[in-house]
Design an enzyme around this catalytic site. Structure first.
Site, PDB file in Angstrom:
ATOM      1  N   GLU A 294       0.819  -1.215   0.000  1.00  0.00           N
ATOM      2  CA  GLU A 294       0.000   0.000   0.000  1.00  0.00           C
ATOM      3  C   GLU A 294       0.853   1.265   0.000  1.00  0.00           C
ATOM      4  OE1 GLU A 294      -2.784   2.445  -0.494  1.00  0.00           O
ATOM      5  OE2 GLU A 294      -3.513   0.417  -0.138  1.00  0.00           O
ATOM      6  N   ASP A 298       1.015   4.183  -3.071  1.00  0.00           N
ATOM      7  CA  ASP A 298       0.653   5.579  -2.819  1.00  0.00           C
ATOM      8  C   ASP A 298       1.819   6.521  -3.088  1.00  0.00           C
ATOM      9  OD1 ASP A 298      -1.770   4.570  -1.941  1.00  0.00           O
ATOM     10  OD2 ASP A 298      -1.268   4.707   0.180  1.00  0.00           O
ATOM     11  N   SER A 551      -7.125   2.357  -4.205  1.00  0.00           N
ATOM     12  CA  SER A 551      -5.932   2.824  -3.500  1.00  0.00           C
ATOM     13  C   SER A 551      -5.002   3.564  -4.448  1.00  0.00           C
ATOM     14  CB  SER A 551      -5.161   1.637  -2.905  1.00  0.00           C
ATOM     15  OG  SER A 551      -5.768   1.173  -1.736  1.00  0.00           O
TER      16      SER A 551
END
Length: 636
Positions: A294, A298, A551
């Protein structure tokens, strides 16, 4: 620890106005819980002599005007557009009134609570007293029980409680009471990424340019898709932040691998600017995909898209051992007044610091320790049904307050279509299960004061010049559909009324009825916009892999908005702040690429379908940076 004052000392400032006048008024139901939350069981009646820390969250002044205040500075037709508030102005405007403190004080002392034992928070937002279970039950006319979760944690709660009619308007919440709905998780929140460990696609060759964007998304693909070619010039006056929750953490060697591969040498060896909140740090005990996937998604795309000229801020929240680190803990750090607002954090849902566990953060809770960035992107989320409506509303109001201060808040809309995280759907009694039949909206994506970002993809064989479709992926490792739907908690905001009405008028259910979702036409629809979320090339665990999910969409949208802020700052204008009233206006809608194909299945149905204009899958569509930039530059 939170700052307290003796309530009796505080009341000396207006003691002459307090008369011992017994106010007899009928009791009214203040809150009731309809069912015991999933995975909890009633264990026993609580010991009558046990001590409770009873807290009364006081009603905020002017909270009914919050939406009007926000629209007044966010609507481009308003004379106050762009006149953002200071944190001090926000705190002063919404502080509880002296009358509220007086009424609750009188009620408690008249019912035998010694004035010297009462404490009030420094912000005057809540009153606390230590009392026995027996005394608390008499005071709020309830029965306290102990509940046990299947994981072993115990929770003190009641099914309902009552307050005198003249006191109830001054109290938002009493804790502990009915609020323990949040499900316990091994992680603080579910990541909005559909990629599972068993479903990792390893990339042997990464393609530069835009020739393979249907199978591998790169920085070049995103720039081409959204006409996003911009180099910032006012970085020292601008800010863009991404939020991660420990133990999710980045690995610098993987970051360097990504930026070397895509020929951005200025970012090699350069980490984001890290702000630690409640002990947040870059853990090294586990650097596998589950822990770095994650943050790498990002940060590699967020940093790459805004270029090395803008140093992206990383808000790293929470220690590595507390499973309850939450959005509220993060918001406390941005706005010190939120630490105690409407009763403060909920110890059954939020992490409470100091954390005395081995390896826990044993410092004071972060309250007002972090400066809010102009644009903040978060790719974590709950299901609305995980939380009480009070908890969700309290947090949603804080996003509105950030909007008042000129902050743009983005949240990914979820990866399970109309189902919730973990493919959980709602049963008729409000509980969640895999075989539920009602749609399960996500939160905070459903809050009307954030900008919710869904996901799109390029059809196989198509190019960046072809229309995108709603994102979807089904493999043995899991499914991915852009999250979207209609809230069961929040009413429809004014900026969205016409587009939601148009969609519902033309939408025809295929394999489900209107009973499957909030079809009233009076609830918040989400997402607001969409960005590609399919097959992003990410460096993780020493190799290149592909990731899918909203995401990916949220930080990409955040990068675009951060660069629009740069363009405005360069000509002497302010940041864009809360953008929803603008992007839903007629002129701004034309700056989005309409997505008219695809659906978001879940809960045993095909979900909603895309249509012309706004839809609860891809929102208004995908952004055209140049068009948006010119529109925002034309505003004051």
């Amino acid at each position: 620890m939170l700052a307290f004052l003796s309530l009796s000392l505080f009341c000396l400032s207006f003691a002459l106005s307090i008369q011992a006048s017994s106010k007899l008024s009928p009791l009214i139901l203040h809150e009731r819980r309809s069912h015991i939350p999933s995975r909890w069981l009633l264990a026993r009646k609580h010991d009558a002599s046990a001590v409770l820390r009873l807290r009364f969250g006081l009603k905020q002044s002017n909270i009914h005007k919050l939406e009007d205040y926000l629209y007044d500075i966010s609507d481009p037709t308003s004379s106050n557009f762009g006149k953002h508030w200071t944190p001090a102005e926000v705190a002063k405007t919404f502080a509880p009134s002296v009358e509220t403190v007086r009424v609750v004080y009188e009620w408690l002392t008249e019912n035998g609570i010694p004035s010297e034992s009462l404490k009030i928070s420094a912000s005057k937002s809540w009153i606390e007293v230590n009392t026995t279970v027996e005394e608390a039950e008499k005071l709020i006319h309830s029965d306290y029980h102990v509940y046990r979760h299947e994981f072993g944690q115990e929770q003190v709660a009641c099914n309902e409680y009552y307050l005198p009619e003249h006191v109830a308007p001054h109290v938002d919440i009493v804790t502990p009471s009915v609020h323990f709905d949040a499900a316990i998780r091994p992680k603080p929140m579910t990541r909005d990424t559909a990629l599972m460990k068993s479903d990792i696609t390893v990339v042997n060759t990464t393609y530069p340019g835009v020739g393979h964007c249907d199978t591998q998304i790169s920085l070049d693909c995103l720039r081409a898709l959204y006409n996003f070619h911009y180099s910032p010039s006012k970085s020292s006056l601008n800010s863009f932040a991404i939020v991660e929750y420990t133990p999710q953490t980045f690995n610098q060697s993987d970051m360097d691998l990504f930026f070397t591969n895509y020929s951005i040498p200025e970012l090699v060896g350069r980490p984001p600017f890290q702000v630690s909140i409640d002990g947040g740090y870059q853990q090294t005990f586990n650097q596998s995909f589950d822990y770095v996937g994650e943050p790498h998604l990002d940060l590699q795309y967020g940093m790459g898209l805004v270029t090395s000229k803008l140093n992206v801020t990383l808000y790293q929240v929470g220690d590595a051992v507390n499973p309850n680190t939450s959005f509220n803990n993060f918001l406390d750090a941005l706005d010190g007044s939120y630490c105690t607002y409407e009763g403060g954090d909920d110890p059954t849902t939020d992490a409470i610091y100091p954390d005395r566990q081995t390896g826990g953060y044993d410092g004071p809770p972060a309250c007002g320790t972090a400066k809010p960035a102009a644009v903040i992107s978060t790719s974590y989320g709950y299901n609305e049904a995980d939380l009480t409506s009070f908890y969700a509303t309290r947090q949603c109001n804080e996003y509105a307050k950030l909007g008042l201060m000129g902050v743009t808040v983005l949240y990914s809309s979820g990866d399970s279509g109309v189902a919730g995280n973990g493919q959980q759907c709602l049963n008729d009694d409000g509980t969640q299960s895999a075989n539920g039949t009602r749609f399960n909206p996500s939160f905070p994506a459903s809050c009307p004061f954030v900008t919710s970002v869904g996901a799109t993809q390029i059809v196989a064989g198509n190019s960046v010049s072809d229309p995108e479709v709603a994102a979807s992926r089904v493999t043995a490792g899991g499914v991915f559909y852009s999250g979207g739907g209609f809230s069961n908690v929040f009413g429809i905001p004014d900026y969205q009324k016409d587009v939601v009405a148009t969609y519902l008028e033309n939408f025809e259910t295929i394999n489900f009825t209107s009973a499957a979702y909030n079809s009233s036409g009076n609830s918040r629809g989400f997402p607001d916009v969409a960005v590609n979320g399919a097959a992003y090339v990410v460096a993780a665990d020493g190799e290149f892999i592909l990731e899918w999910g909203t995401s990916a969409s949220s930080p990409t949208m955040g990068s675009i908005l951060a660069m629009i802020n740069d363009a405005r700052i360069a000509v002497g204008k302010g940041t864009i702040g809360f953008i929803n009233p603008m992007i839903y206006s007629a002129s701004f809608r034309t700056a989005f690429n309409d997505v008219t194909s695809g659906s978001n299945p879940g809960c045993g149905t095909e979900g909603f379908t895309c249509s012309s204009g706004w839809d609860p899958i891809t929102g208004l569509g995908t952004p055209n940076f140049e068009k948006l930039k010119e529109l925002w530059l034309a505003l004051p």
